[in-house]
Write a protein that holds these residues in place. Structure first.
Motif, PDB file in Angstrom:
ATOM      1  N   GLN A  65       0.839  -1.207   0.000  1.00  0.00           N
ATOM      2  CA  GLN A  65       0.000   0.000   0.000  1.00  0.00           C
ATOM      3  C   GLN A  65       0.875   1.259   0.000  1.00  0.00           C
ATOM      4  OE1 GLN A  65      -2.959   0.472  -0.625  1.00  0.00           O
ATOM      5  NE2 GLN A  65      -4.079  -1.418  -0.213  1.00  0.00           N
ATOM      6  N   ILE A  66       1.749   1.315  -0.983  1.00  0.00           N
ATOM      7  CA  ILE A  66       2.650   2.471  -1.073  1.00  0.00           C
ATOM      8  C   ILE A  66       1.979   3.601  -1.817  1.00  0.00           C
ATOM      9  CG2 ILE A  66       4.897   3.314  -1.858  1.00  0.00           C
ATOM     10  CD1 ILE A  66       4.865   1.121   0.373  1.00  0.00           C
ATOM     11  N   LYS A  95       5.299   1.631   9.097  1.00  0.00           N
ATOM     12  CA  LYS A  95       5.642   2.382   7.888  1.00  0.00           C
ATOM     13  C   LYS A  95       6.006   3.800   8.258  1.00  0.00           C
ATOM     14  CE  LYS A  95       2.310   0.629   4.888  1.00  0.00           C
ATOM     15  NZ  LYS A  95       1.190   0.875   3.982  1.00  0.00           N
ATOM     16  N   ILE A  96       7.019   4.314   7.643  1.00  0.00           N
ATOM     17  CA  ILE A  96       7.292   5.754   7.771  1.00  0.00           C
ATOM     18  C   ILE A  96       7.504   6.315   6.387  1.00  0.00           C
ATOM     19  CG2 ILE A  96       8.260   5.670  10.108  1.00  0.00           C
ATOM     20  CD1 ILE A  96      11.048   5.757   8.813  1.00  0.00           C
ATOM     21  N   ILE A  97       7.141   7.595   6.237  1.00  0.00           N
ATOM     22  CA  ILE A  97       7.312   8.220   4.927  1.00  0.00           C
ATOM     23  C   ILE A  97       8.244   9.408   5.044  1.00  0.00           C
ATOM     24  CG2 ILE A  97       5.041   7.475   4.088  1.00  0.00           C
ATOM     25  CD1 ILE A  97       4.040  10.303   4.647  1.00  0.00           C
ATOM     26  N   ALA A 110      11.965   9.539  12.643  1.00  0.00           N
ATOM     27  CA  ALA A 110      12.241   8.242  12.028  1.00  0.00           C
ATOM     28  C   ALA A 110      12.394   7.168  13.096  1.00  0.00           C
ATOM     29  CB  ALA A 110      13.487   8.331  11.158  1.00  0.00           C
ATOM     30  N   GLY A 117       9.039   6.450  14.497  1.00  0.00           N
ATOM     31  CA  GLY A 117       8.246   5.716  13.517  1.00  0.00           C
ATOM     32  C   GLY A 117       8.668   4.255  13.425  1.00  0.00           C
TER      33      GLY A 117
END
Lengths: 125, 572
Positions: A82-83, A99-101, A110, A113
């Protein structure tokens, strides 16, 4: 929610207290599997990769594996994790998946996360 | 308009009515924003756009869902008869569910939405899609941090969709004071459509409006639309205008006397007829006659009943000698019975539309019309009627509406809201005289024909409707038994007059006879006298002759010459 002392109702994603020995080795002996999704060799993805590697070297030396997936080459893989945003780091192991963005320039976030950062209460010990 | 010189290419949606409003569909190769509150049909509109595109226009489509999974979506639209699984299997449709859960995501620095672009691009390329739906794009704002980046990315996404040349629908939730919560309308500049779901008088109505359509003319009204087992249908009647052709053909009302009142020929084909009257004045009977006459000509009739069930109407009309059941059996007559409160006005209008399009009747009956009127919605009823009448007129369908008026109000005033739309208006009234209620019929107006100005008495008999002359008495119009009394009184008076004349004639005869007798008597008397006189003259003359003969014989006896005769004659 804002009571860090109460561990019992903390977020389920938290790894239990096996990360307090010397502030460096925060996890058990488990090997971390991190997957970095990028879209081509853009400055953003290059810096994301560099930032991730630096972070892992510092906190997970020798116990991590980074897979880089370039969606320009393998677009079909975007659906599975699910990117949506690029870059995205998916912590596949240890479970649960996190997940981290972003390009990981904000190290503090980070670490939160990826659940690598000790909570403030534990830091005081 | 520039569209006339260089027409904007359009992608037909296949949604009933929508392509008419927009003169061809959505702008081809450009994104369109569809916004509205929850549950107003955005997703269905978008999905129908894709399904119709795939099945009718050979344009495969991609559906990117942010809120429902592919399975949920497939289930939800199955009720509209769309089989998404089959379309996916035939590679005419691609479904991609993009799950965004904010609590999983930590923002650690600069990012963009290339992942979405890549997924979208991959889905488009995999089936060669020409159409794309993003439903609802705003979920991205709810799920991802940093609106500044998201806005920039959104702009880039829409630009990118344009460059791809796909016709796209982007849906958005309605926000306070603006069309969408996130102001998506700022980014989609080509075409914006709002969907709406409003409550009026306890019924909910879906409406659609084209807010903006760059480079194209479009209808600007609120168009009601309907979601049913065949998908969406929009009712674009007002766009038709007043340019319909009219017919000179006349069709019977089903009642000979009434035909005679309407210029000896009946209604115009394609005209709109209003029959208004108070309760029990025979409106439905009149409608039944009309329906029966049309069926007898072999034409199809659609009968919308809003207060009685079809079987009840048929039973009631069979009591006055109208057998509608066998027209139903022959497929010439179709009943649609619904309660007015069953749905909103627009829904009714859409239902009527759909029924008319399917059955293709030559006449439509709405009985009664004003059950739609509740509270202060006469304006809306008028708007609905205008659209309905326009729609029927363009198809040359004769429309007969009945309207129930309440007692005590002026009939003309009650129906004024709609009367201007009506071509022929028949007024049925109950007249209270001599302890009776009797029905009268008059033609209030009838455009384009020399119609009778007479009020007729309207009788409902076992053999149908009869129209009778009415009598004007000293107290007004006479009907019913008062009319009968008047008729008999007039009859006896006429009889008396005739007898008087006869009597006088007899008298005259008698006098003439008397006169003749007198004349005869006088003549006889005269003749008697004349005869007597003549006889006397004759006798005298004979006597004279006799005398002369005697004298002559005497003279001869005396031997006297004739000269001596004279003195002797003087000397007897």
């Amino acid at each position: 929610m804002n009571q860090p002392d109460q561990d019992d109702n903390d977020a389920p994603g938290r790894v239990p207290s096996n990360h307090d020995r010397d502030g460096q080795d925060l996890t058990g002996g488990e090997t971390w599997t991190l997957r970095l999704y990028v879209a081509g060799q853009t400055p953003k993805s290059l810096s994301a990769f560099a930032n991730l590697q630096a972070l892992c070297e510092k906190h997970l030396a020798g116990r991590y594996r980074i897979e880089v997936i370039d969606l320009l080459e393998q677009p079909q893989l975007a659906q599975g994790d699910q990117i949506l945003a690029i870059p995205t780091v998916v912590r596949r192991l240890p479970l649960p998946i996190r997940k981290i963005i972003g390009d990981l320039s904000d190290v503090e976030r980070a670490l939160v996360g990826l659940d690598l950062r000790p909570s403030p209460a534990e830091k005081r010990d | 308009m520039s569209s006339r010189r260089d027409p904007l290419p359009k992608a037909p949606t296949g949604i009933l009515g929508f392509d008419e409003i927009t003169e061809g569909g959505l702008p081809r190769g450009r994104p369109t924003l569809i916004c509205g509150s929850a549950g107003c049909g955005k997703t269905l509109f978008a999905m129908e756009f894709l399904v119709r595109g795939a099945t009718q226009f050979e344009e495969p489509g991609v559906f990117i869902a942010f809120e429902e999974t592919a399975e949920e979506l497939t289930q939800n639209v199955a009720s509209l008869g769309f089989d998404l699984d089959e379309l996916v299997a035939r590679e005419q449709l691609a479904l991609d569910f993009v799950a965004i859960e904010r609590n999983e995501l930590e923002e650690t620095g600069d990012f963009d939405l290339s992942g979405l672009f890549i997924r979208l691009g991959y889905a488009i390329d995999s089936i060669g899609a020409k159409r794309v739906v993003l439903d609802t794009l705003e979920a991205v704002f709810a799920g991802l941090p940093n609106p500044v980046i998201l806005r920039a990315e959104l702009r880039r996404l829409l630009r990118w969709l344009k460059d791809k040349g796909v016709t796209a629908i982007v849906t958005g939730e309605r926000g306070d004071g603006q069309l969408t919560r996130q102001g998506l309308e700022e980014y989609v500049s080509d075409c914006v459509i709002t969907l709406d779901h409003q409550q009026r008088e306890q019924t909910w109505t879906r409406r659609l409006r084209v807010v903006k359509y760059r480079g194209s003319s479009h209808g600007t009204n609120d168009y009601p639309f309907l979601i049913d087992a065949q998908g969406l249908s929009v009712t674009p009647i007002t766009s038709l205008g007043l340019d319909h052709t009219v017919s000179n053909e006349r069709i019977s009302t089903g009642i000979t006397r009434l035909d005679a009142m309407l210029g000896d020929a009946g209604y115009f084909r394609g005209s709109s007829i209003l029959v208004s009257g108070t309760a029990g004045t025979g409106k439905s009977s009149l409608a039944g006659h009309f329906a029966s006459a049309a069926c007898a000509r072999g034409e199809r009739v659609l009968y919308f009943a809003f207060e009685e069930s079809p079987s009840q109407i048929q039973r009631n009309l069979s009591a006055i000698g109208l057998d509608l059941a066998h027209w139903v059996d022959q497929g010439l007559l179709q009943f649609h019975a619904t309660r007015p409160s069953f749905s909103g006005l627009e829904m009714h209008l859409s239902l009527i539309h759909r029924a008319v399009q399917q059955f293709e009747p030559s006449a439509v009956i709405l009985d009664p019309l004003n059950s739609f009127v509740s509270g202060n919605n006469t304006l809306e009823v008028k708007a609905m009627l205008t659209r309905l009448i326009d729609f029927l007129k363009t198809r040359q369908i004769t429309a007969l509406f009945t309207s129930l008026t309440t007692g005590g109000e002026s009939l003309e005033r009650t129906d004024s809201a709609i009367s201007s739309l009506i071509d022929s208006w028949l007024l049925l009234m109950a007249v209270n005289t001599g302890g009776e209620r009797n029905r009268t019929l008059s033609v209030l107006k009838s455009r384009g024909m020399a119609h009778s100005n007479q009020t007729r008495e309207f009788l409902i008999t076992n053999d149908g409707i009869e129209l009778r002359e009415v009598y004007l008495g000293p107290d007004g119009v006479l009907t019913g038994s008062a009319r009968a009394v008047w008729e008999s009184a007039e009859e006896s008076e006429r009889l008396a007059r005739r007898q008087e004349i006869e009597r006088r004639q007899h008298e005259l005869e008698r006098r003439r006879a008397v006169l003749d007798a007198q004349i005869t008597a006088l003549r006889q008397e005269f003749e008697a006298q004349e005869a007597e006189t003549m006889a006397m003259i004759e006798r005298e003359r004979e006597r004279e002759t006799q005398r002369q003969q005697d004298r002559a014989s005497v003279a001869s006896l005396r031997r006297a010459g004739p000269a001596q005769r004279s003195p002797e004659a003087n000397n007897p």
